[in-house]
Design a protein around this motif. Sequence first.
Motif, short mmCIF file in Angstrom:
data_model
loop_
_atom_site.label_atom_id
_atom_site.label_comp_id
_atom_site.label_asym_id
_atom_site.label_seq_id
_atom_site.Cartn_x
_atom_site.Cartn_y
_atom_site.Cartn_z
N ASP A 48 0.83 7.27 -0.28
CA ASP A 48 -0.06 6.18 0.10
C ASP A 48 -0.81 5.67 -1.13
O ASP A 48 -0.58 6.12 -2.25
CB ASP A 48 -1.01 6.61 1.22
CG ASP A 48 -2.00 7.69 0.80
OD1 ASP A 48 -2.64 8.28 1.69
OD2 ASP A 48 -2.13 7.95 -0.42
N SER A 76 5.26 -0.92 1.84
CA SER A 76 4.75 -1.37 3.12
C SER A 76 3.33 -1.90 2.98
O SER A 76 2.59 -1.48 2.10
CB SER A 76 4.76 -0.22 4.12
OG SER A 76 4.09 -0.57 5.31
N ARG A 77 2.97 -2.80 3.89
CA ARG A 77 1.60 -3.29 3.94
C ARG A 77 0.68 -2.31 4.66
O ARG A 77 -0.53 -2.49 4.68
CB ARG A 77 1.56 -4.65 4.63
CG ARG A 77 2.29 -5.76 3.86
CD ARG A 77 2.09 -7.10 4.54
NE ARG A 77 2.79 -7.16 5.82
CZ ARG A 77 4.01 -7.62 5.97
NH1 ARG A 77 4.69 -8.06 4.92
NH2 ARG A 77 4.58 -7.66 7.16
N ARG A 78 1.23 -1.32 5.26
CA ARG A 78 0.43 -0.31 5.94
C ARG A 78 -0.16 0.67 4.93
O ARG A 78 0.35 0.81 3.83
CB ARG A 78 1.28 0.44 6.96
CG ARG A 78 1.91 -0.47 8.00
CD ARG A 78 2.60 0.30 9.09
NE ARG A 78 3.31 -0.58 10.01
CZ ARG A 78 3.86 -0.16 11.15
NH1 ARG A 78 3.76 1.11 11.51
NH2 ARG A 78 4.50 -1.01 11.91
N THR A 79 -1.21 1.37 5.34
CA THR A 79 -1.93 2.23 4.39
C THR A 79 -1.51 3.69 4.46
O THR A 79 -1.69 4.42 3.50
CB THR A 79 -3.43 2.14 4.64
OG1 THR A 79 -3.71 2.49 6.00
CG2 THR A 79 -3.94 0.73 4.38
N SER A 80 -0.97 4.13 5.56
CA SER A 80 -0.64 5.55 5.70
C SER A 80 0.76 5.83 5.18
O SER A 80 1.57 4.91 5.00
CB SER A 80 -0.74 5.97 7.16
OG SER A 80 0.14 5.18 7.97
N ASP A 115 9.48 0.99 9.24
CA ASP A 115 8.06 0.72 9.01
C ASP A 115 7.79 0.05 7.67
O ASP A 115 6.68 -0.37 7.40
CB ASP A 115 7.25 2.02 9.09
CG ASP A 115 7.10 2.50 10.51
OD1 ASP A 115 7.04 3.73 10.71
OD2 ASP A 115 7.05 1.66 11.43
N TYR A 116 8.80 0.01 6.82
CA TYR A 116 8.63 -0.58 5.49
C TYR A 116 8.98 -2.07 5.51
O TYR A 116 9.89 -2.50 6.22
CB TYR A 116 9.49 0.15 4.46
CG TYR A 116 8.93 1.51 4.11
CD1 TYR A 116 9.25 2.65 4.86
CD2 TYR A 116 8.06 1.66 3.04
CE1 TYR A 116 8.71 3.88 4.55
CE2 TYR A 116 7.53 2.91 2.72
CZ TYR A 116 7.86 4.01 3.48
OH TYR A 116 7.33 5.24 3.17
N ASP A 117 8.25 -2.81 4.70
CA ASP A 117 8.40 -4.26 4.69
C ASP A 117 9.28 -4.77 3.56
O ASP A 117 9.86 -5.86 3.66
CB ASP A 117 7.01 -4.92 4.55
CG ASP A 117 6.08 -4.49 5.65
OD1 ASP A 117 5.05 -3.83 5.35
OD2 ASP A 117 6.37 -4.79 6.82
N LEU A 122 4.47 6.65 5.40
CA LEU A 122 5.43 6.27 6.43
C LEU A 122 6.74 6.99 6.21
O LEU A 122 7.25 7.05 5.10
CB LEU A 122 5.65 4.76 6.39
CG LEU A 122 4.38 3.92 6.52
CD1 LEU A 122 4.67 2.47 6.20
CD2 LEU A 122 3.79 4.06 7.91
N TYR A 180 0.81 -1.20 0.00
CA TYR A 180 0.00 0.00 0.00
C TYR A 180 0.85 1.27 0.00
O TYR A 180 0.97 1.95 -1.00
CB TYR A 180 -0.94 -0.01 1.21
CG TYR A 180 -1.92 -1.15 1.16
CD1 TYR A 180 -1.73 -2.29 1.91
CD2 TYR A 180 -3.04 -1.08 0.33
CE1 TYR A 180 -2.63 -3.35 1.84
CE2 TYR A 180 -3.95 -2.13 0.26
CZ TYR A 180 -3.73 -3.26 1.02
OH TYR A 180 -4.62 -4.29 0.94
N SER A 181 1.45 1.57 1.11
CA SER A 181 2.28 2.76 1.19
C SER A 181 3.65 2.48 0.56
O SER A 181 4.19 1.38 0.69
CB SER A 181 2.46 3.17 2.65
OG SER A 181 3.29 4.29 2.77
#
Length: 123
Positions: free
Chosen positions: A52, A98-102, A109-111, A104, A32-33
């Motif tokens: 994002d 990242s799998r997060r939506t906001s 925080d990145y995957d 970063l 996502y992000s």
Amino acid sequence: QVQLVESGGGLVEAGGSLRLSCAASGRTRSMYSMGWFRQAPGKEREFVAGIDWSSNTFSTDSLKGRFTISRDNSKNTLYLQMISLKPEDTAVYYCAASRRTSILLAAHDYDYWGQGTQVTVSS
């Protein structure tokens, strides 16, 4: 897993422009992000810009007006347009997802990370 491959780096004179691309493949539905980071010799990796899924963006204040992040979700590709380049912009530029939506700002925080692309700006 998601694989990220950066391209578009190279040698450019001060004042010139470059457009970096980051192609994503694999399980991109889990991505996502996204963001760009850079690391100059002897320095820590630093945040450049983030975006994002809806293409809301955020960039480091010192780079606003010169660096623009964008993405094309249909192509699973992230971009970084860089203009008015300066010798201090010389660094390896990394793409991250990242799998997060906001948006970063922190590297931890990145995957997923790309291997990096070298940008060298000559004076």
